[in-house]
Design a protein around this motif. Structure first.
Motif, mmCIF file in Angstrom:
data_model
loop_
_atom_site.group_PDB
_atom_site.id
_atom_site.type_symbol
_atom_site.label_atom_id
_atom_site.label_comp_id
_atom_site.label_asym_id
_atom_site.label_seq_id
_atom_site.Cartn_x
_atom_site.Cartn_y
_atom_site.Cartn_z
ATOM 1 N N GLU A 106 1.005 -1.254 -0.127
ATOM 2 C CA GLU A 106 -0.148 0.208 0.024
ATOM 3 C C GLU A 106 1.042 1.249 0.029
ATOM 4 O O GLU A 106 0.657 2.383 -0.672
ATOM 5 C CB GLU A 106 -0.950 -0.001 1.358
ATOM 6 N N ALA A 107 1.948 1.206 0.604
ATOM 7 C CA ALA A 107 2.848 2.463 0.640
ATOM 8 C C ALA A 107 3.669 2.755 -0.586
ATOM 9 O O ALA A 107 3.720 3.765 -1.023
ATOM 10 C CB ALA A 107 3.948 2.207 1.939
ATOM 11 N N VAL A 108 3.829 1.622 -1.240
ATOM 12 C CA VAL A 108 4.405 1.620 -2.826
ATOM 13 C C VAL A 108 3.435 2.429 -3.594
ATOM 14 O O VAL A 108 3.757 3.044 -4.365
ATOM 15 C CB VAL A 108 4.906 0.221 -3.201
ATOM 16 N N ARG A 109 2.269 1.917 -3.411
ATOM 17 C CA ARG A 109 1.183 2.319 -4.251
ATOM 18 C C ARG A 109 0.696 3.761 -4.001
ATOM 19 O O ARG A 109 0.751 4.575 -4.940
ATOM 20 C CB ARG A 109 -0.231 1.657 -4.205
ATOM 21 N N GLU A 110 0.942 4.357 -2.907
ATOM 22 C CA GLU A 110 0.986 5.581 -2.442
ATOM 23 C C GLU A 110 1.865 6.373 -2.860
ATOM 24 O O GLU A 110 1.861 7.510 -3.442
ATOM 25 C CB GLU A 110 0.551 5.756 -1.099
ATOM 26 N N ALA A 111 3.134 5.916 -2.802
ATOM 27 C CA ALA A 111 4.244 6.526 -3.420
ATOM 28 C C ALA A 111 4.175 6.668 -4.810
ATOM 29 O O ALA A 111 4.748 8.011 -5.742
ATOM 30 C CB ALA A 111 5.539 5.802 -3.083
ATOM 31 N N ALA A 112 3.641 5.786 -5.589
ATOM 32 C CA ALA A 112 3.274 5.854 -7.140
ATOM 33 C C ALA A 112 2.407 7.012 -7.449
ATOM 34 O O ALA A 112 2.616 7.462 -8.301
ATOM 35 C CB ALA A 112 3.311 4.555 -7.498
ATOM 36 N N ARG B 113 1.773 9.391 -5.733
ATOM 37 C CA ARG B 113 1.858 10.875 -5.189
ATOM 38 C C ARG B 113 3.417 11.404 -5.786
ATOM 39 O O ARG B 113 4.079 12.445 -5.403
ATOM 40 C CB ARG B 113 2.281 10.970 -3.613
ATOM 41 N N CYS B 114 4.110 10.536 -6.473
ATOM 42 C CA CYS B 114 5.370 10.883 -7.273
ATOM 43 C C CYS B 114 4.905 12.005 -8.294
ATOM 44 O O CYS B 114 4.447 12.080 -8.975
ATOM 45 C CB CYS B 114 5.960 9.666 -7.984
ATOM 46 N N PRO B 115 5.771 13.497 -7.671
ATOM 47 C CA PRO B 115 5.178 14.381 -8.574
ATOM 48 C C PRO B 115 5.966 14.422 -10.066
ATOM 49 O O PRO B 115 5.171 14.986 -11.053
ATOM 50 C CB PRO B 115 6.038 15.532 -7.939
ATOM 51 N N ALA B 116 6.710 13.359 -10.254
ATOM 52 C CA ALA B 116 7.218 13.253 -11.628
ATOM 53 C C ALA B 116 6.573 12.024 -12.533
ATOM 54 O O ALA B 116 6.959 11.901 -13.684
ATOM 55 C CB ALA B 116 8.710 13.068 -11.450
ATOM 56 N N GLN B 117 5.801 11.282 -11.496
ATOM 57 C CA GLN B 117 5.063 10.206 -12.228
ATOM 58 C C GLN B 117 6.140 9.194 -12.553
ATOM 59 O O GLN B 117 6.133 8.589 -13.797
ATOM 60 C CB GLN B 117 4.106 10.349 -13.188
ATOM 61 N N ALA B 118 7.341 9.203 -12.057
ATOM 62 C CA ALA B 118 8.556 8.351 -12.501
ATOM 63 C C ALA B 118 8.410 6.741 -11.922
ATOM 64 O O ALA B 118 9.187 5.993 -12.393
ATOM 65 C CB ALA B 118 9.769 8.954 -11.798
ATOM 66 N N ILE B 119 7.426 6.720 -11.138
ATOM 67 C CA ILE B 119 7.445 5.218 -10.623
ATOM 68 C C ILE B 119 6.324 4.299 -11.411
ATOM 69 O O ILE B 119 5.133 4.691 -11.624
ATOM 70 C CB ILE B 119 7.018 5.054 -9.203
ATOM 71 N N ALA B 120 6.748 2.927 -11.853
ATOM 72 C CA ALA B 120 5.909 2.189 -12.553
ATOM 73 C C ALA B 120 5.650 1.000 -11.699
ATOM 74 O O ALA B 120 6.471 0.496 -11.103
ATOM 75 C CB ALA B 120 6.461 1.837 -13.772
ATOM 76 N N LEU B 121 4.435 0.570 -11.544
ATOM 77 C CA LEU B 121 3.984 -0.641 -10.890
ATOM 78 C C LEU B 121 3.437 -1.733 -11.948
ATOM 79 O O LEU B 121 2.362 -1.248 -12.767
ATOM 80 C CB LEU B 121 3.026 -0.379 -9.803
ATOM 81 N N THR B 122 3.915 -2.915 -11.927
ATOM 82 C CA THR B 122 3.417 -3.983 -12.902
ATOM 83 C C THR B 122 3.099 -5.236 -12.032
ATOM 84 O O THR B 122 3.733 -5.427 -11.074
ATOM 85 C CB THR B 122 4.395 -4.234 -13.869
ATOM 86 N N GLY B 123 2.196 -5.916 -12.626
ATOM 87 C CA GLY B 123 1.833 -7.138 -12.000
ATOM 88 C C GLY B 123 1.030 -7.182 -10.544
ATOM 89 O O GLY B 123 1.240 -7.992 -9.640
ATOM 90 N N THR B 124 0.325 -5.995 -10.385
ATOM 91 C CA THR B 124 -0.456 -5.597 -9.255
ATOM 92 C C THR B 124 -1.573 -6.289 -9.527
ATOM 93 O O THR B 124 -2.333 -6.494 -10.451
ATOM 94 C CB THR B 124 -0.684 -4.176 -9.163
ATOM 95 N N GLU B 125 -2.283 -6.974 -8.423
ATOM 96 C CA GLU B 125 -3.423 -7.508 -8.234
ATOM 97 C C GLU B 125 -4.751 -6.417 -8.259
ATOM 98 O O GLU B 125 -4.237 -5.541 -7.681
ATOM 99 C CB GLU B 125 -3.707 -8.411 -7.153
ATOM 100 N N PRO B 126 -5.821 -6.575 -8.680
ATOM 101 C CA PRO B 126 -7.049 -5.833 -8.816
ATOM 102 C C PRO B 126 -7.379 -5.467 -7.407
ATOM 103 O O PRO B 126 -7.210 -6.517 -6.190
ATOM 104 C CB PRO B 126 -8.038 -6.142 -9.713
ATOM 105 N N GLU B 127 -7.962 -4.364 -7.141
ATOM 106 C CA GLU B 127 -8.435 -4.097 -5.787
ATOM 107 C C GLU B 127 -9.718 -4.936 -5.385
ATOM 108 O O GLU B 127 -10.452 -4.938 -6.372
ATOM 109 C CB GLU B 127 -9.003 -2.505 -5.923
ATOM 110 N N ALA B 128 -9.788 -5.276 -4.408
ATOM 111 C CA ALA B 128 -11.014 -5.924 -3.798
ATOM 112 C C ALA B 128 -12.297 -5.016 -3.632
ATOM 113 O O ALA B 128 -11.718 -4.070 -2.962
ATOM 114 C CB ALA B 128 -10.715 -6.926 -2.582
ATOM 115 N N GLY B 129 -13.297 -5.351 -3.673
ATOM 116 C CA GLY B 129 -14.255 -4.371 -3.726
ATOM 117 C C GLY B 129 -15.484 -4.526 -4.094
ATOM 118 O O GLY B 129 -16.416 -4.724 -4.467
#
Length: 72
Positions: free
Chosen positions: A48-54, A56-72
């Motif tokens: 969750e902290a990694v998702r938040e960092a991505a 809120r990154c002001p440069a949008q320089a963080i890429a996340l791949t292979g994330t599971e879909p949000e439950a809901g």
């Protein structure tokens, strides 16, 4: 989850290292993914902290791949 930082976009705000220090470090003026961060990203709180960092990154320089879909 695979995490990467695009150094061509990063301008060194250190927001990632502040929000998810288990996964990100600040080196040579740029955010970087710590070696072995894949194990840390297995923890739901760290993930969750990694998702938040991505988000809120002001440069949008963080890429996340292979994330599971949000439950809901």
């Amino acid at each position: 989850m695979k995490v990467s930082v695009d150094r061509s976009l990063c301008y060194g705000s250190a927001e990632c290292a502040y929000r998810a220090p288990d996964v990100f470090a600040f080196e040579d003026g740029y955010g970087v993914v710590r070696p072995g961060a894949a194990q840390a990203a297995g923890d739901p709180r760290v993930r969750e902290a990694v998702r938040e960092a991505a988000e809120r990154c002001p440069a949008q320089a963080i890429a996340l791949t292979g994330t599971e879909p949000e439950a809901g």
